[in-house]
Structures are given as C-alpha cells and as structure tokens.
Design an enzyme around this catalytic site. Structure first.
Site, PDB file in Angstrom:
ATOM      1  CG  ASN A   9      -1.817   1.266   1.421  1.00  0.00           C
ATOM      2  OD1 ASN A   9      -1.745   2.059   0.565  1.00  0.00           O
ATOM      3  ND2 ASN A   9      -2.290   1.367   2.556  1.00  0.00           N
ATOM      4  CD1 TRP A  10       3.713   1.154  -2.921  1.00  0.00           C
ATOM      5  CD2 TRP A  10       3.327   2.335  -4.620  1.00  0.00           C
ATOM      6  NE1 TRP A  10       4.401   0.599  -3.607  1.00  0.00           N
ATOM      7  CE2 TRP A  10       4.229   1.092  -4.794  1.00  0.00           C
ATOM      8  CE3 TRP A  10       2.981   2.975  -5.749  1.00  0.00           C
ATOM      9  CZ2 TRP A  10       4.828   0.730  -6.237  1.00  0.00           C
ATOM     10  CZ3 TRP A  10       3.555   2.675  -7.117  1.00  0.00           C
ATOM     11  CH2 TRP A  10       4.435   1.527  -7.319  1.00  0.00           C
ATOM     12  CE  LYS A  11      -0.154   3.432   4.769  1.00  0.00           C
ATOM     13  NZ  LYS A  11       0.012   3.288   6.496  1.00  0.00           N
ATOM     14  CG  HIS A  95      -5.772   1.715   5.384  1.00  0.00           C
ATOM     15  ND1 HIS A  95      -5.088   2.754   6.136  1.00  0.00           N
ATOM     16  CD2 HIS A  95      -4.757   0.832   5.162  1.00  0.00           C
ATOM     17  CE1 HIS A  95      -4.134   2.306   6.497  1.00  0.00           C
ATOM     18  NE2 HIS A  95      -3.698   1.386   5.875  1.00  0.00           N
ATOM     19  CD  GLU A  97      -2.654   5.403   6.865  1.00  0.00           C
ATOM     20  OE1 GLU A  97      -2.968   5.497   5.538  1.00  0.00           O
ATOM     21  OE2 GLU A  97      -1.903   4.866   7.430  1.00  0.00           O
ATOM     22  CD  GLU A 167      -3.486  -2.840   7.440  1.00  0.00           C
ATOM     23  OE1 GLU A 167      -2.390  -3.011   6.842  1.00  0.00           O
ATOM     24  OE2 GLU A 167      -4.029  -1.709   6.967  1.00  0.00           O
ATOM     25  N   GLY A 173       2.595   1.867  10.768  1.00  0.00           N
ATOM     26  CA  GLY A 173       3.522   3.148  10.441  1.00  0.00           C
ATOM     27  C   GLY A 173       4.120   3.461  11.946  1.00  0.00           C
ATOM     28  CB  SER A 213       5.392  -2.346  11.805  1.00  0.00           C
ATOM     29  OG  SER A 213       4.854  -1.061  12.140  1.00  0.00           O
TER      30      SER A 213
END
Ligand code: PGA
Length: 250
Positions: A9-11, A95, A97, A167, A173, A213
C-alpha cells in the site's frame, strides 16, 4: 490451500515517474516468485500506468479506495467500474486511515465491499482495533463488530473472494508489529467468525492478511502462523528491494 497474498500500500507516495521506476526495478526481482499473489496499490494518478506495466505479469494492482456507486454526481470519487477499466484487479477498502481521517464507517465499507464484488474486483477489506481498544481488552469485540458489519449481506458464494486485512491501528506506521502470537490469535478468531457466518468451506478459503509494520525481518515468522495468509505492507512496500524481499519470504 489458500494462495498467500503480499500486497503493498503506497498510500499518498510516488509520482507517476516514481511509480514507473519502481515497477521496472521490482518486476525482475520477483520474477522467480511462485505461488504468491503480489499486489501493488499506487495512488489514483499512477494506477493505470502501473497496471499497464504489470499487465501479463504475476503482479496485480489495487486501488486504495473506491466509491460504492457505479457513477453519479460524487465529486472526487472513483467507481469500481472505472478502476477495473484502468486495470485494477483489487480495491483496498476501509483502511484505518480512511476510517480515521475521512470518516469512513462500517456501513460505507459494507456498501463498497458489495459494489466492488459486483464489479468483479477483489476487495481487500481492512479492520482492526486501536491502542485504547486493545488496552481496554476490547480487541475481539471490536473486530467482531467490524467483520460482521463490513460483510453484512455478502452472499456466501462471493465471500471467499474477499480478502480480509487485520491491521491493528497501533501497529500501522509505528514500527510496532503485533507479535506473531497476537496476530495469530485474532486471525484464528476472525476465521472462526467467518465459519459461523458463512460456513466451514468459506472459512477455509478466505484469505486473512496481517498489516502493521511488516518488514523483511518479521514476514517469515508471521507467515508461519496457520491463519495468516499474507500481508498488507505500507512503509516497507515503497522500496522495490524491501518489498521484493517480503514477497520472497519463503
Ligand atoms: P505500515 O502500514 O506497514 O507502514 O505499518 C500498513 C498499512 O497501513 O497498511
């Protein structure tokens, strides 16, 4: 046997040029990988470029978000059909976020999961508890509520297509990975719930990924757990070398 999935996942990282450079470096590194589904999730502007460069390879492409409607007056949104047209095969949904910064709810996640399935894409559906929820001993209650709500009304015939990504929010992160025991415990619980909702056959087939992570140093021990079927990788998916190292965990 469940085919493992290693999804990056490159965000909100990488321009189109950077995405292209990544793919050119990455493909030869994973050319020898067998029996693992590898997925890249670029930001929307480089999705079709990454899809074109990976077309015909073992590497698939996911979007990082999706809208539930087929089309309409929804400024700023992208439909499942448009993603498919751009070359995506998967869509990350819910997600943490998105839940935290964009007010995404389980109801919205559920609508997106159903829309994505109807469009013939594979949902990568994320859930997980916050640190406060874990510390309050509410992990199982929270992930159960999320799983039930997010998969509500999904047909048993479609359920094995769904990829669930567990997650824990406190591990994303932060460099703080759940231990393999902590992850396995929740994965086994989620698989048990899937069995209760959809039956044993679906529970055996559904892939449950761990995210938070994940790096080259911890992927092997996570993958050795019986109910961990892959990983959703953020930071460590941004460099071709490190993400290839994760895809080559065996
Ligand atoms: P991380 O992110 O690997 O950087 O912790 C995981 C994710 O957000 O999916």
């Amino acid at each position: 046997m469940r085919t493992p999935v290693i999804a990056g996942n490159w965000k909100m990282y990488k321009t189109t040029a950077e995405s292209q450079a990544f793919v050119k470096e990455f493909l030869p590194l994973v050319a020898g990988v067998q029996g693992v589904e590898i997925v890249l999730s670029p930001p929307f502007p480089s999705l079709s470029v990454v899809a074109a460069l990976t077309s015909g390879t073992k590497v698939g492409v996911a979007s990082q978000n999706v809208h539930f409607a087929a089309e309409g007056a929804y400024t700023g949104e992208v439909s499942p059909g448009m993603l498919k047209d751009a070359g995506a095969g998967y869509a990350i949904i819910g997600h943490s976020e998105r839940r935290q910064y964009f007010a995404e709810t389980d109801d919205g996640v559920n609508r997106k999961v159903k829309a994505v399935l109807a469009a013939g894409l594979v949902p990568i559906m994320c859930l997980g508890e916050t640190l406060a929820e874990r510390e309050a001993g509410r992990t199982f209650e929270v992930v159960e509520r999320q799983l039930r709500a997010d998969l509500s009304g999904v047909a048993a015939a479609d359920a094995p297509t769904v990829i669930v990504a567990y997650e824990p929010v406190w591990a994303i992160g932060t460099g703080k990975t759940a231990t393999k025991e902590q992850a396995q415990e929740v994965h086994a619980f989620l698989r048990g719930l899937v069995k209760e909702i959809f039956g044993g056959l679906v529970a055996e087939k559904i892939r449950i990924l761990y995210g938070g992570s994940v790096k080259t140093e911890n992927i092997a021990e996570l993958m050795a757990q019986p109910d961990i079927d892959g990983a959703l990788v953020g930071g460590a998916s941004l460099k071709a070398n490190s993400f290839a190292g994760i895809a080559k965990y065996r």
